[in-house]
Scaffold this active site. Structure first.
Site, mmCIF file in Angstrom:
data_model
loop_
_atom_site.group_PDB
_atom_site.id
_atom_site.type_symbol
_atom_site.label_atom_id
_atom_site.label_comp_id
_atom_site.label_asym_id
_atom_site.label_seq_id
_atom_site.Cartn_x
_atom_site.Cartn_y
_atom_site.Cartn_z
ATOM 1 N N CYS A 172 -0.066 -3.411 3.412
ATOM 2 C CA CYS A 172 -0.984 -2.273 3.381
ATOM 3 C C CYS A 172 -1.776 -2.166 4.683
ATOM 4 O O CYS A 172 -1.996 -1.070 5.198
ATOM 5 C CB CYS A 172 -1.917 -2.370 2.187
ATOM 6 S SG CYS A 172 -1.050 -2.157 0.621
ATOM 7 N N HIS A 184 1.705 -0.040 -3.632
ATOM 8 C CA HIS A 184 0.313 -0.485 -3.585
ATOM 9 C C HIS A 184 -0.591 0.734 -3.407
ATOM 10 O O HIS A 184 -0.170 1.762 -2.861
ATOM 11 C CB HIS A 184 0.095 -1.455 -2.431
ATOM 12 C CG HIS A 184 0.760 -2.780 -2.614
ATOM 13 N ND1 HIS A 184 0.347 -3.909 -1.944
ATOM 14 C CD2 HIS A 184 1.808 -3.165 -3.395
ATOM 15 C CE1 HIS A 184 1.105 -4.932 -2.303
ATOM 16 N NE2 HIS A 184 2.006 -4.501 -3.172
ATOM 17 N N GLU A 242 -3.070 1.454 -1.402
ATOM 18 C CA GLU A 242 -3.281 1.949 -0.042
ATOM 19 C C GLU A 242 -2.071 2.734 0.462
ATOM 20 O O GLU A 242 -2.214 3.805 1.055
ATOM 21 C CB GLU A 242 -3.587 0.789 0.920
ATOM 22 C CG GLU A 242 -4.856 0.042 0.613
ATOM 23 C CD GLU A 242 -4.675 -1.121 -0.358
ATOM 24 O OE1 GLU A 242 -5.578 -1.963 -0.426
ATOM 25 O OE2 GLU A 242 -3.625 -1.195 -1.057
ATOM 26 N N CYS A 297 -3.458 -6.191 1.616
ATOM 27 C CA CYS A 297 -2.439 -7.184 1.916
ATOM 28 C C CYS A 297 -1.843 -6.853 3.291
ATOM 29 O O CYS A 297 -2.082 -5.768 3.830
ATOM 30 C CB CYS A 297 -1.353 -7.168 0.834
ATOM 31 S SG CYS A 297 -0.261 -5.735 0.927
#
Length: 166
Positions: free
Chosen positions: A96, A63, A65, A93
């Site tokens: 993250c 992801h 992040e 999410c």
């Protein structure tokens, strides 16, 4: 003077959020992953940029992040980003958000919400509901096994004199 400082901070935040948006657009255009981008800033300077690479790397943890945090930690040679801020195209999410907490980043700015992400097919909201106890049906069965054996390793860590807590 105070108004000029506030105005400067506003335009800096806008500039950084637009950079996060640009990273998200890279993911969409390249097909690397979903429309997610993140940047990490320290003292008004961009330290790292990343976009979602889940599809490109075949890695469900890639992801934006998480990748931005990894890059920033490598660049700053530290696992702690206490003097940084993170700008993300979307509310992170749970994975993250946890990474942001683990990295000790004290300030998070985001554009879209988890509800916005859910509307385009991402299940961040589902995960939040599980962690908040609002959804009881979980897809993973958990079972604790061999605790006594593993606990010995934990005890070794507990007794280690030169450990670095993080």
């Amino acid at each position: 003077m105070k108004n000029k400082q506030q105005e400067k901070r506003f335009y800096s935040k806008r500039k950084f959020m637009l950079e996060a948006r640009n990273e998200a657009m890279k993911a969409v255009k390249s097909g690397d992953g979903g429309p997610f981008g993140a940047i990490i800033v320290k003292n008004g300077k961009i330290i790292s940029k990343a976009h979602n690479m889940v599809i490109a790397l075949n890695d469900p943890t890639a992801h934006a992040e998480v990748l931005a945090i990894r890059k920033a930690c490598q660049k700053l040679k530290s696992y702690s980003l206490t003097e940084c801020e993170i700008f993300s195209s979307c509310e992170p999410c749970p994975m993250c958000l946890s990474a942001i907490y683990w990295a000790r980043i004290p300030k998070l700015y985001y554009g879209c919400t988890r509800d916005d992400a859910e509307k385009i097919g991402f299940d961040d909201n589902f995960l939040y509901k599980i962690f908040l106890g609002k959804r009881t049906k979980k897809n993973i069965k958990k079972q604790k096994i061999y605790r006594r054996e593993i606990l010995k390793i934990f005890k070794s860590w507990e007794n280690k004199k030169d450990k670095i807590l993080y």
